[in-house]
Design a protein around this motif. Structure first.
Motif, PDB file in Angstrom:
ATOM      1  N   ALA A 188       3.292 -30.101  25.260  1.00 38.00           N
ATOM      2  CA  ALA A 188       2.534 -31.447  25.121  1.00 38.00           C
ATOM      3  C   ALA A 188       1.129 -30.951  25.442  1.00 38.00           C
ATOM      4  O   ALA A 188       0.865 -30.749  26.548  1.00 38.00           O
ATOM      5  CB  ALA A 188       3.138 -32.576  25.728  1.00 38.00           C
TER       6      ALA A 188
ATOM      7  N   VAL B 145       6.992 -29.415  28.669  1.00 33.80           N
ATOM      8  CA  VAL B 145       8.059 -30.805  28.706  1.00 33.80           C
ATOM      9  C   VAL B 145       9.341 -29.911  29.078  1.00 33.80           C
ATOM     10  O   VAL B 145       9.879 -30.328  30.103  1.00 33.80           O
ATOM     11  CB  VAL B 145       7.746 -31.419  27.571  1.00 33.80           C
TER      12      VAL B 145
ATOM     13  N   VAL C 239      10.951 -37.328  20.273  1.00 41.10           N
ATOM     14  CA  VAL C 239       9.551 -37.577  20.087  1.00 41.10           C
ATOM     15  C   VAL C 239       9.347 -38.760  19.394  1.00 41.10           C
ATOM     16  O   VAL C 239       9.441 -38.837  18.291  1.00 41.10           O
ATOM     17  CB  VAL C 239       8.722 -36.386  19.409  1.00 41.10           C
TER      18      VAL C 239
ATOM     19  N   VAL D 166      14.785 -37.844  27.968  1.00 37.93           N
ATOM     20  CA  VAL D 166      13.111 -37.734  27.893  1.00 37.93           C
ATOM     21  C   VAL D 166      12.449 -38.191  27.072  1.00 37.93           C
ATOM     22  O   VAL D 166      13.035 -38.265  25.672  1.00 37.93           O
ATOM     23  CB  VAL D 166      12.833 -36.131  27.957  1.00 37.93           C
ATOM     24  N   VAL D 167      11.461 -39.248  26.902  1.00 41.38           N
ATOM     25  CA  VAL D 167      10.663 -39.751  25.756  1.00 41.38           C
ATOM     26  C   VAL D 167       9.601 -39.031  25.750  1.00 41.38           C
ATOM     27  O   VAL D 167       8.781 -39.013  26.819  1.00 41.38           O
ATOM     28  CB  VAL D 167      10.635 -41.344  26.056  1.00 41.38           C
ATOM     29  N   CYS D 168       8.964 -38.521  24.560  1.00 43.79           N
ATOM     30  CA  CYS D 168       7.771 -37.912  24.647  1.00 43.79           C
ATOM     31  C   CYS D 168       6.809 -38.930  23.537  1.00 43.79           C
ATOM     32  O   CYS D 168       7.172 -38.844  22.324  1.00 43.79           O
ATOM     33  CB  CYS D 168       7.712 -36.480  23.633  1.00 43.79           C
TER      34      CYS D 168
ATOM     35  N   HIS E  78      -1.152 -37.376  21.384  1.00 40.19           N
ATOM     36  CA  HIS E  78      -0.546 -36.417  21.938  1.00 40.19           C
ATOM     37  C   HIS E  78      -0.011 -35.537  20.963  1.00 40.19           C
ATOM     38  O   HIS E  78       0.388 -35.942  19.719  1.00 40.19           O
ATOM     39  CB  HIS E  78       0.407 -36.566  23.139  1.00 40.19           C
TER      40      HIS E  78
ATOM     41  N   TYR F 162       2.547 -32.283  20.227  1.00 36.17           N
ATOM     42  CA  TYR F 162       3.628 -31.373  20.780  1.00 36.17           C
ATOM     43  C   TYR F 162       3.825 -30.216  19.778  1.00 36.17           C
ATOM     44  O   TYR F 162       3.704 -30.440  18.624  1.00 36.17           O
ATOM     45  CB  TYR F 162       4.753 -32.518  20.782  1.00 36.17           C
TER      46      TYR F 162
ATOM     47  N   ARG G 167      10.630 -39.821  31.942  1.00 40.45           N
ATOM     48  CA  ARG G 167      12.230 -39.920  31.864  1.00 40.45           C
ATOM     49  C   ARG G 167      12.792 -41.344  31.688  1.00 40.45           C
ATOM     50  O   ARG G 167      12.036 -42.167  32.356  1.00 40.45           O
ATOM     51  CB  ARG G 167      12.697 -39.136  33.210  1.00 40.45           C
TER      52      ARG G 167
ATOM     53  N   ILE H 208      16.019 -35.209  23.943  1.00 35.61           N
ATOM     54  CA  ILE H 208      14.540 -35.752  24.044  1.00 35.61           C
ATOM     55  C   ILE H 208      14.227 -36.243  22.645  1.00 35.61           C
ATOM     56  O   ILE H 208      14.931 -36.024  21.572  1.00 35.61           O
ATOM     57  CB  ILE H 208      13.757 -34.246  23.942  1.00 35.61           C
TER      58      ILE H 208
ATOM     59  N   ARG I 284       2.038 -39.973  28.923  1.00 31.84           N
ATOM     60  CA  ARG I 284       2.602 -38.735  29.186  1.00 31.84           C
ATOM     61  C   ARG I 284       4.322 -38.968  29.022  1.00 31.84           C
ATOM     62  O   ARG I 284       4.753 -40.116  29.053  1.00 31.84           O
ATOM     63  CB  ARG I 284       2.466 -38.188  30.849  1.00 31.84           C
ATOM     64  N   PRO I 285       4.730 -37.575  28.784  1.00 30.84           N
ATOM     65  CA  PRO I 285       6.259 -37.604  28.548  1.00 30.84           C
ATOM     66  C   PRO I 285       7.016 -38.245  29.722  1.00 30.84           C
ATOM     67  O   PRO I 285       6.347 -38.024  30.879  1.00 30.84           O
ATOM     68  CB  PRO I 285       6.691 -36.281  28.381  1.00 30.84           C
TER      69      PRO I 285
END
Length: 611
Positions: free
Chosen positions: A255, A249, A414, A462-464, A262, A264, A472, A412, A469-470
Motif C-alpha cells: 500500500a 500489508v 480493498v 483486514v480492510v484496505c 491510497h 494498492y 484489522r 482482505i 491506513r489498512p
C-alpha cells in the motif's frame, strides 16, 4: 537575434524564450512571446510556420500568437489550460476578485481567445515531421504547465516553460502559492523536477534565462532550495517532500499510504503488478474547488514505481479502480500510456470511464479511458497465483466495487471509499467505521447498508480503505458498520414524509445523456433523455427539449410512460444551425416535462461545447 543551439534547434529572445524547431522549409515554435520570431524565420530558410506549442497560458508566452494564427499556423495548448486560451473573454466573468482565498496569480492570461487546434494531454505524444514531443505534466508555475521532451539532433531536450530558470532559480515566487498561506506551488515544482530528473534531459530549455546545460545538477540544486524553504516556512507542507511511504500489508501486497487516495499493488512471483487505485501524492497535484474547468486542479505526477520495483515489481500488467473518482483514478492515463497496462473496470463504470462527459457526477476525471476488461458482480478473477472476487458495493457512489482476496492467511478487502477508520470507537473500544453520503455520486438510503452486508458476509480480517491506513477488523467492527448504515434511512425519511426518499436524494430524476458533448455547427448529434420514476405510480406525459435560437430538434416532443420504479429513454436528434455569441463555447439546453396534464417546466438540462 536567432541563436543556433543545434542543426535544427534555435532560440529567439522575446518576452519569453521562443524556441524554433526547423524541418526543411517548415518550422514549429515552442511558446511565442510577441511573435517577433516571424520576422526571423526567413533567415533559417523556413517558408512556413506550421505550429505553435504552448507550455502554459501566461500572457508573456502567447501574447503574439494571434499573428501566427493569421498566417495559417495552428496552435496546441495544455489540455488542462485550454479554457485560458479558447475562452479568454470569459475569464474575468468567472474569476472572483473579492473574498479571495485562492491565491493563484492566474490573471496574467490572454484578453482575446486563440483557436486551439490540438490539446496537449499528459503522457501523450505530439508528432511533427520527424520529431516526437512527449507531453509531460510539470505543474508549478501554473497548475496546468507542461514540459515537452524530444530528441533533437541526437540530444534529449526538454522545453520546460517556467518550471526552472538558469542558476537553479525560479521565475516568480508569487505564482507558487495556490491557497491561502500555503507553499503548495513549491511542492508541485519539487515533484515536477523530481519527475524530469527520472525521465532524463541533456539540455533544458526554460522560458526565461539562459539555456541550462547541466540540468541534473541545476534541478537538484533547486530542489534543495525548495526543501530548505519549506522546512523553514511555518506550515505542514514540508512533510510532503518525503519519498512515498510504501507499507507491506501482507506478503507481496503493498500500500502506498502517502497519496490522497491510497494505492494498492499486488505483485506476483514473476514480478507482474496489479494496481488497485492510483492517486496523486498527498499535497501535490490535487486541489479541490480551485478549478475553472475540469482537470485544471488535478495534475498527476508519477510516483512510487521505483519503490515498488525495489519490492519486486517488474511490469505493471493491469490497473483496476474501486470507483470512478478522480482522486483514485488520476494515475490511470500514466499507467496505460507509459506502461501499457490494461484497465479493468467494474461493469457499470465502463460507460462513464470511456465517456466522462456522459453524466453530471461528482469527482470525474475529464480524460476518456479505454477499458480492456469488464468485471462483473460476483466474478472470481484468477491473476497469476492470486484469486479474488469482485463485488458491487454502492453507497459512497453507485459506480463502486470492492475486491475480496484470501492471501497469506488473511481475508482482505480493498474497499475503496465504502468505509474508513477515522478513529471513532464504540463503548467497548472497538472501531466505529466512518461512512459518507454524496448525493451527486448517485446513491440511495439503503445502498450503504447493502454494501455493509456484503462486507460482513465475507468476514474479512483486514480492510484496505481508499483513505486511511489498512486496519484489522473483527465481527464486532463489522456489526458496528451494519448497525450504523441501517440507521441512515430512519434518519433521512422524516425529512420527506410520505414523498419518495430516493427521489429526494437523487439529482438524476431527469438526465440528458450525454450530459455534455463536443459538437460542430451543422452536424447532427444525438441526445437521450432518461426519466427515472422513483414513485409508486406510473408517470404519463410528454418530453420536449428547450434549446437556444438557431437549433433544430427532431422530434419536437415525445410521449412518456414510465412504470413505477423504472426508467425510460427517449431519443432526440439536434442540429445547431446558427452559432451563438462567438465568445461563448458552452451552450445549455433544457428538458421540459409535462406530467398528467401539468407543465413541470424544465426539470433537467444538458449542454454542448461547440468546436
Amino acid at each position: 537575434m536567432l541563436q543556433r543551439l543545434s542543426e535544427h534547434l534555435y532560440l529567439y529572445p522575446d518576452l519569453c524564450n521562443v524556441y524554433v524547431v526547423r524541418s526543411g522549409r517548415r518550422a514549429l515554435c515552442i511558446d511565442f512571446g510577441l511573435g517577433e520570431v516571424l520576422d526571423a524565420l526567413g533567415d533559417l530558410g523556413a517558408e512556413k510556420l506550421d505550429w505553435v506549442l504552448h507550455t502554459h497560458h501566461h500572457r508573456d508566452q502567447c501574447q503574439g500568437t494571434h499573428r501566427a494564427v493569421a498566417l495559417g499556423a495552428k496552435v496546441a495548448v495544455p489540455f488542462t489550460e485550454h479554457h485560458f486560451f479558447t475562452q479568454a473573454e470569459l475569464f474575468c466573468n468567472r474569476r472572483p476578485t473579492q473574498n479571495l482565498y485562492r491565491m493563484m496569480a492566474d490573471h496574467f492570461t490572454l484578453r482575446e481567445s486563440l483557436p486551439a487546434a490540438e490539446r496537449l494531454v499528459d503522457f501523450t505524444h505530439f508528432r511533427w515531421e520527424d520529431f516526437d514531443f512527449q507531453v509531460l505534466p510539470t505543474p508549478g508555475h501554473t497548475m496546468g504547465s507542461i514540459s515537452l521532451r524530444a530528441r533533437i539532433d541526437g540530444t534529449w531536450v526538454v522545453f520546460s516553460g517556467d518550471l526552472i530558470r538558469s542558476g537553479a532559480e525560479l521565475q516568480t515566487l508569487y505564482d507558487l502559492q495556490y491557497s491561502y498561506q500555503n507553499a503548495d506551488g513549491f511542492l508541485n515544482v519539487f515533484r515536477s523536477l523530481e519527475y524530469l530528473r527520472e525521465r532524463g534531459a541533456e539540455l533544458l530549455l526554460p522560458s526565461h534565462g539562459e539555456v541550462i546545460r547541466e540540468p541534473e545538477r541545476e534541478m537538484g540544486d533547486l530542489m534543495q532550495k525548495i526543501r530548505s524553504w519549506m522546512e523553514f516556512y511555518p506550515s505542514d507542507d514540508a512533510g510532503s517532500l518525503a519519498p512515498p511511504e510504501i507499507i507491506e500489508v501482507q506478503k507481496n501486497f503493498h500500500a502506498v499510504v502517502s497519496t490522497d487516495a491510497h494505492t494498492y499493488c499486488l505483485i506476483s512471483q514473476d514480478g507482474a503488478g496489479l494496481f488497485i487505485d492510483y492517486g496523486a501524492l498527498r499535497g501535490q497535484g490535487y486541489f479541490q474547488s480551485f478549478m475553472h474547468k475540469g482537470g485544471e486542479g488535478n495534475r498527476f505526477i508519477p510516483h512510487s514505481i521505483r519503490g515498488l520495483s525495489e519490492r519486486g515489481l517488474k511490469k505493471i500488467e493491469a490497473f483496476t479502480p474501486t470507483h470512478y473518482h478522480d482522486d483514485h483514478l488520476c494515475g490511470a492515463p500514466y499507467l496505460i500510456r507509459e506502461h501499457d497496462a490494461e484497465l479493468w473496470a467494474f461493469e457499470n463504470m465502463v460507460p462513464h470511464l470511456e465517456q466522462p462527459r456522459r453524466e453530471l457526477l461528482g469527482c470525474s476525471l475529464p480524460e476518456p479511458l479505454p477499458v480492456h476488461r469488464v468485471l462483473r458482480d460476483g466474478e472470481r478473477i484468477r491473476w497469476h497465483e492470486y484469486e479474488f472476487v469482485v463485488r458491487y458495493t454502492p453507497g459512497h457512489c453507485d459506480y463502486h466495487m470492492t475486491l475480496f482476496l484470501e492471501h497469506d492467511g488473511e481475508r482482505i478487502v480493498v474497499s475503496g471509499d465504502v468505509l474508513f477508520n477515522f478513529g471513532r470507537r464504540d463503548t467497548a473500544g472497538e472501531i466505529l467505521p466512518h461512512w459518507n453520503l454524496i448525493y451527486l455520486n448517485k446513491t440511495d438510503a439503503e445502498a450503504h447498508y447493502r454494501s455493509a452486508r456484503t462486507l460482513a458476509d465475507f468476514s474479512p480480517s483486514v480492510v484496505c480503505p481508499g483513505h486511511g491506513r489498512p486496519f484489522r477488523v473483527n465481527p464486532r467492527v463489522l456489526e458496528n458498520f451494519l448497525s450504523e448504515t441501517a440507521r441512515i434511512k430512519e434518519h433521512l425519511a422524516p425529512f420527506v414524509g410520505s414523498r419518495s426518499l430516493t427521489e429526494a436524494m437523487s439529482p438524476h430524476f431527469c438526465q440528458a445523456l450525454p450530459f455534455e458533448q463536443r459538437v460542430q455547427i451543422g452536424s447532427p448529434f444525438a441526445v437521450t433523455v432518461r426519466l427515472t420514476n422513483f414513485r409508486q405510480e406510473a408517470m404519463n406525459g410528454r418530453v420536449r427539449l428547450a434549446t437556444p435560437a438557431g437549433w433544430r430538434v427532431s422530434p419536437a416532443e415525445r410521449p412518456l410512460h414510465v412504470h413505477a420504479g423504472s426508467s425510460q429513454d427517449l431519443a432526440f436528434e439536434l442540429v445547431i444551425l446558427e452559432r451563438g455569441p462567438k465568445e461563448l463555447h458552452y451552450f445549455p439546453y433544457g428538458i421540459g416535462l409535462e406530467l398528467n396534464g401539468r407543465d413541470w417546466g424544465e426539470v433537467g438540462q444538458g449542454q454542448v461545447e461547440i468546436e
